[in-house]
Enzyme design. Sequence first.
Site, mmCIF file in Angstrom:
data_model
loop_
_atom_site.group_PDB
_atom_site.id
_atom_site.type_symbol
_atom_site.label_atom_id
_atom_site.label_comp_id
_atom_site.label_asym_id
_atom_site.label_seq_id
_atom_site.Cartn_x
_atom_site.Cartn_y
_atom_site.Cartn_z
ATOM 1 C CG HIS A 60 -4.842 -0.721 10.087
ATOM 2 N ND1 HIS A 60 -4.707 -2.057 9.802
ATOM 3 C CD2 HIS A 60 -4.902 -0.107 8.887
ATOM 4 C CE1 HIS A 60 -4.658 -2.236 8.478
ATOM 5 N NE2 HIS A 60 -4.766 -1.072 7.908
ATOM 6 C CD GLU A 72 -3.161 -0.855 2.019
ATOM 7 O OE1 GLU A 72 -4.249 -0.664 1.462
ATOM 8 O OE2 GLU A 72 -2.983 -0.820 3.258
#
Lengths: 283, 283, 283, 283
Positions: free
Chosen positions: A149, A128
């Site tokens: 996250h 990513e």
Amino acid sequence: MGINNLLKAGFGRRGFLSGSSLLLTGALLGAAEETKAKLAPLTADPEAEPDPQDKSALLEDLVTANHILQDQGIVDGYGHISVRNPANPNHFFISRWLAPDLVTVSDIVELDFDCVPVNGDTRKLYSERWIHAEIYKVRPDVKSIVHTHAPTVVLMGTINEPLLPVYHMGGFLGTGLPTFDIRKSFGMTNMLINDAARGKALAQTLADKPGALMRGHGGIAVGNSIMHSVGRSVYMKVNAEMHIQAGDRKIETLSPEEAHLAEAGNQEFPKDWDMWKRKVMKS
Amino acid sequence: MGINNLLKAGFGRRGFLSGSSLLLTGALLGAAEETKAKLAPLTADPEAEPDPQDKSALLEDLVTANHILQDQGIVDGYGHISVRNPANPNHFFISRWLAPDLVTVSDIVELDFDCVPVNGDTRKLYSERWIHAEIYKVRPDVKSIVHTHAPTVVLMGTINEPLLPVYHMGGFLGTGLPTFDIRKSFGMTNMLINDAARGKALAQTLADKPGALMRGHGGIAVGNSIMHSVGRSVYMKVNAEMHIQAGDRKIETLSPEEAHLAEAGNQEFPKDWDMWKRKVMKS
Amino acid sequence: MGINNLLKAGFGRRGFLSGSSLLLTGALLGAAEETKAKLAPLTADPEAEPDPQDKSALLEDLVTANHILQDQGIVDGYGHISVRNPANPNHFFISRWLAPDLVTVSDIVELDFDCVPVNGDTRKLYSERWIHAEIYKVRPDVKSIVHTHAPTVVLMGTINEPLLPVYHMGGFLGTGLPTFDIRKSFGMTNMLINDAARGKALAQTLADKPGALMRGHGGIAVGNSIMHSVGRSVYMKVNAEMHIQAGDRKIETLSPEEAHLAEAGNQEFPKDWDMWKRKVMKS
Amino acid sequence: MGINNLLKAGFGRRGFLSGSSLLLTGALLGAAEETKAKLAPLTADPEAEPDPQDKSALLEDLVTANHILQDQGIVDGYGHISVRNPANPNHFFISRWLAPDLVTVSDIVELDFDCVPVNGDTRKLYSERWIHAEIYKVRPDVKSIVHTHAPTVVLMGTINEPLLPVYHMGGFLGTGLPTFDIRKSFGMTNMLINDAARGKALAQTLADKPGALMRGHGGIAVGNSIMHSVGRSVYMKVNAEMHIQAGDRKIETLSPEEAHLAEAGNQEFPKDWDMWKRKVMKS
């Protein structure tokens, strides 16, 4: 104004600011004109070029930031942070594929905007890393990016409610963060921002905001420095926690103008950085 | 009764009490007459003047309190605690601009009620030191003040519900804390209590209560000693957590009379202090 | 069967059981006849008299239990644990007035059922030691008592919902714990169980149950040993947390028969004790 | 492909994969035909036989996994983890009766599918080892099993709502986990899976899924390796926490296809393992 002078001026080693972006520090950039201006091609600013000692300090701060993000519950095995190379704004530093808590200086790679290591490094990279490249491309004001996250931030991106500033430390949340829903552009996916097209779409949703939520995934916080993106990722989480905890209750959030003024006052969270750093150094 | 005798009497080193305020310890001061009486000008009480050893112990306790507040989740990089100077009640001790967890004795400054360091110290100060100065001015019974950023306390100040005593440890919450909304007096602001006028308005909202909530910001706990204000800030947080966790459920809180009697019984949380202190000394 | 043999039989050093009460271990005592039988005067059982080494081990376990209760979030500065004296069932051991986390063997006092130290100790004692004396008086099966301040247990006692077993580790919660509301017998108070009459009323509410909730205060867990009362206080908290977190959702709790069978299977939480102990020994 | 080659291929020491099951890694096995095929008798695969050094590494990883599960809040005194013996797929390794946090290599026993130690070990065993034996019997793809007691997972099994993937890290949750309610097959019980019949019923409910919830008890996570079952148990908990925290709010969970694709991308959580391991090695 060279980076060393900035350092001496009290910004410490937590990032860097070119002379022009310094003026924008803490401001909410909202005008469409400014956004367009930022899309102009980037060139290295010789004044901002760090000497080897400054680069070393920058990478050490990036390592510390990785550990802080783990310690503050912003990342677990996943999520990452990058910093733009002050000597070449078309490059950025980020860890190779590794849990943030394990990152050391030797794990840092320098990537160009095609997400290729500039020194031929062959180690596995974050799939990513396109999050970072595509945002740096279109946001010259952004010097550091956190992909979070934090569970409550994940949750905010999956319920249909805006993440608003519950208190002044969330002033940067302004009128709410945009939510990126990968389905809208790409249909059924593995949810990852693992190519340039997805990164570009995310950057478009982010636009000129200080952060974004990602449905079923997490969030993004950007800043003028490592310290700034880390601080925003932490207070994005604190505000999300308060929002979730409130349940059915109505929260009297900051008004847009209060948020704007509070953000100007909060600056880049310099008081937190040294405290967070000491905590991870001790453990 | 001199401070040394008070210390010998078992109050330890966590604060100080003048002979007259001692009589008020633990009492809920509610009468308007008493409030007015407290607004009379303050003069130093020679009997209460600590010797250098006592001052040193007081400052060490202030440092410990800074660390406890971080450890107990009352402050993060922001929030602060002060203690009135027993030798000169128009002065107070507080850290210079620094995250509470990093404070050492050398970071403590002595300020007058214009928020100016009495020894010409030029280091950066908390912009919100006016919270402390303006409350000390009008509350002679108050010897120590905590400005809390505990998330659940922040949240209580942004939902339209009173923070009531869920259990006896919150007896001091009495009939609920007042909420200060800066908008009502000052319109659109950065939410900070960073001048005398704002500090004065907050002190007026606080009135004779043991604490106050601040919309979109945090809260205040005051006390007869460092130990007292710290204990109140912790149990304000514990009660706020229980209130928030209860969600839609109705809590059978303490009645005003139960709260009054429980507060008298709780005194100044002396059992907690040594435990909290040991915890931060170990880490 | 002497205590040493019991120890060899695998009960470790965490408590003691007389030969007769051993048969009751894990059983839910529900019949009114049994309750009455237990109200008969107690006499020391010479068989159960520990030698000095066993007493020393018992007191060490009581100290460990104090630290475990702090570490597991059952107590803070307040709350306490006691153990009945195996050599004299009309006496019990408990710390002097001190936060549980700070307790050492030298802080343990031996009290009779008038709450007076048997060795003339003049140190300050817990005002709520009556909780222990009055329960020991009427519950010969009880060898150890925990007074918990775990926030979710406090909260359960202030909302009008029974604390039921969410899972098998809460089997001892059976058909729900009784709630003691001090107002019903004593009107307006400081909420404390600080005399014999209040202790007696609490013991009557507890009746033959493994625990009780106390409105606006906390809760009680009793057991056959230190390990047992500690384990019950921890799983009372875990079940309370799950209950509170469930919010508006309906929990399919254990049926009374499932609870009864699960409680028999859970015994006295022996697997947890060594783990909890190691954790506090390390810190 | 031998186990050593697999290890060299980067799977580290966290488990093992036979050549055929490797191809299934990350896939969602859904077809009834495949389920039946898996019920065929198992024989040892000579190619997969580990040398003594590999076995030692496997057991060390099992010990580490026990400590990780405690540290991550998946187990307390209860709950357990096993790994299938790569040299004999009809045997599995698991700790003797002991809290996971206390497990060392000398506590590991090797059991057959009758739950009898193969080396005549007479130490007390987990009464619920049948969970493991009966699942290994019918799921040749499963190499490791975690029995979780994470409170939010327990809670999910007691409310009538499916545990769905809130974000991509929960992709393996697919269309929701099945819930095992022991009452439906066995009526009133102590809730434990302490014989073959109960284990078999649980395995039937699990079917070909990556995990299951157990009403009033906890849950199960299975995987291709120790690392895999541990990772699934952790993210099962994280997803459960987010689900519970959401309260009345509607969560826009991953669609079944998104979950399927995300699961393929998540692989076996290799980034987390080293981070979790380092954390327990330090403490």
